[in-house]
Design a protein around this motif. Structure first.
Motif: not given
Lengths: 353, 353
Positions: A192, A194-195, A198-199, A230, A239, B176, B179-181, B183
């Motif tokens: 989360q 890492l996410t 990216v966001r 990743t 991770i 991404a 894993i990197l969201g 969703w």
């Protein structure tokens, strides 16, 4: 690590080991995905007052014994070898063993349990008490000092909540891995984070100091490079190793990191509550007392931002009788104490109420 | 599929192909992770009124050309082979090619772009115009009929939003991986449905008909078995294939499935909005018009519960000038139109305003 074929291990030991004056012993095994630990303890009377420190005769360590990871043959070899080594180190031998508690990860179904029991029975004669369980059981027993009662929450790379009642019922929650939503785990926290990076980079989420902190930790220069990092090796542990960075960012006041940790605490406490509810561990009035054993890197981080403390707070709100315990002994000792306890109960011919 | 070594493809073609009266052609390639499509079109004048139907001379299909998946040598062979086949099928040959637009997945960085350009240049002489881009570009152009302007949202197994301005700026969001969201993707939707089943089973979440529907679809008898199913082959496409079941459950009134789809729509619209915002595609007043091309299985599901419609609704709320387009031609045709368009612009010696 020496490799033995089944059977040879015991032949080898019988030739060379000097026996420890014939005193009875028990073995406790904790078999995880990274290592397997076996301890050998004397057959002491099991009571409320256990000796302190506990009389551990020997400890042996070997590799992975999860049959899902290494296959059945290798798992069996590892388990046999580590037991032989613990007995040899304690100056004891196979014939002195009275009970064995084998708590290994990957043992989830009665069929797994029966298969392991069958080959343990090939090694040990019928008067030796054998108990085979999931490794969560060893973790619970390490907190309850051998009592099979209460709930254990494990949160390391993965997470699982496991509960047992005194009359033999059990229940679990989570432990299904990251694809199936173990979001409170170390892996979940780090993924989360890492996410969130990216966001923020996309303009889909708020800016966060997780970006600079994690890129620095990984020696990367841009969030774009996270994708390559990743998927180059998506091992969960690699991770999950980023959790301390997330905690540091939360401690520095980063709102995004703070929210990730709060969500993790919520997830972990929900797993425990689901188990407590299903087993009725809290009694009919919801206020009954039960041990809540907390194990694993995510819960042990003894920092300013204490995830374990946050989890306990949420559980106590619903179940004030939960009694949090951070074990002082390792899970393998828990397994040995469980072997002792179960041996005593079976020897008495009745279950302790 | 025949395998050629570099160079041999073209030697083979020159010996055997009857040329198509020397007319100039362009090639458009769409290289995805499952297949690569190449179309050959005549060099028609590019104007607002394209002929309908478009004069596609030939279409050839080959395997994966993503260098991250199959390696550079195999990717290059696939691309060369599919181009040679399209030319051969159209009765044309290499010397008739005026422009090539190669849109392949895995081309993310200028270094990837330059490497592909370099070997294309070994095949085609210097007067042939070459354009190398990410495959999202072909998807955009398939909706805009060759104009490189607007935003494309792709949502299949994965998802990405990609935007381009008329003056050459570009931006992306998501893409991404899970894993990197990502969703909102098909994988994301299905993974959340699986998670919901585990939660309901644990007593951590509400009951849902996803349980019976997905277990039935997978021929499993208990949620416990999902763990084994998931990790036996965690390929994203295999999991994403469950999206239609989730949609059916939502249509049947299941609240959990409904919420998963709403969340997906929210995620997907946020990706588009981030791109639109960063590029200023909506003009200074936020009301400017721009094409919004929608591609991929998740958006094309033309059912009662229409995820694409829900996404558009959310985007229009913020950006009323978004003009949603579901392409009538395939991405490879988009790439060919782009090749035509870019060829015309460069031939005129100035960029179209």
């Amino acid at each position: 690590m020496r490799k033995y074929r089944n059977g040879e291990i015991w032949a080898f030991e019988q030739e060379t080991t000097v026996t420890r004056d014939g005193s009875d012993v028990v073995l406790g095994l904790d078999g995880g995905t990274t290592s397997t630990v076996c301890v050998c303890m004397p057959l002491i009377p099991f009571s409320d007052q256990l000796p302190d420190p506990l009389p551990v005769l020997a400890r042996a360590v070997s590799g992975c014994s999860n049959h899902n990871s290494v296959g059945e043959t290798a798992a069996r070899e590892t388990l046999e070898q580590v037991m032989a080594e613990a007995l040899s180190k304690s100056g004891s031998n196979q014939s002195a063993v009275r009970a064995v508690c084998l708590a290994v990860s990957g043992v989830n179904h009665p069929t797994d349990q029966q298969r392991v029991l069958n080959w343990l029975r090939e090694i040990f004669p019928s008067h030796v008490k054998l108990f085979v369980q999931n490794d969560a059981l060893a973790a619970l027993a390490s907190g309850t000092m051998g009592e099979l009662h209460g709930c254990v929450l494990i949160a390391g790379t993965g997470t699982i909540a496991y509960g047992f009642t005194e009359d033999g019922k059990e229940a679990r929650a989570a432990g299904a891995g990251p694809i199936l939503g173990d979001w409170g785990s170390g892996y979940g926290i780090a993924a989360q984070a890492l996410t969130a990076i990216v966001r923020a980079h996309d303009g889909r989420g708020p800016q966060t100091i997780l970006t600079s902190s994690i890129l620095h930790e990984l020696d990367l220069s841009s969030p774009d490079e996270l994708i390559g990092w990743t998927y180059a090796d998506p091992s969960w542990a690699r991770i999950a190793a980023l959790v301390p960075v997330v905690v540091t960012c939360a401690e520095a006041g980063d709102e995004v990191a703070h929210k990730i940790l709060l969500d993790s605490a919520e997830e972990l406490s929900e797993s425990v509550k689901a188990v407590v509810r299903r087993l009725g561990l809290c009694g009919e009035d919801g206020k009954g007392s039960f041990p809540l054993v907390m194990v694993g890197g995510v819960l042990e981080a003894n920092k300013m931002w204490d995830i374990g403390k946050e989890v306990v707070k949420r559980i106590l709100k619903d179940y004030p009788g939960a009694h949090p315990i951070r074990p002082k002994v390792e899970p393998a000792v828990g397994a040995a104490l469980l072997a002792l306890n179960l041996f005593m109960k079976e020897s008495k011919g009745s279950l302790k109420s």
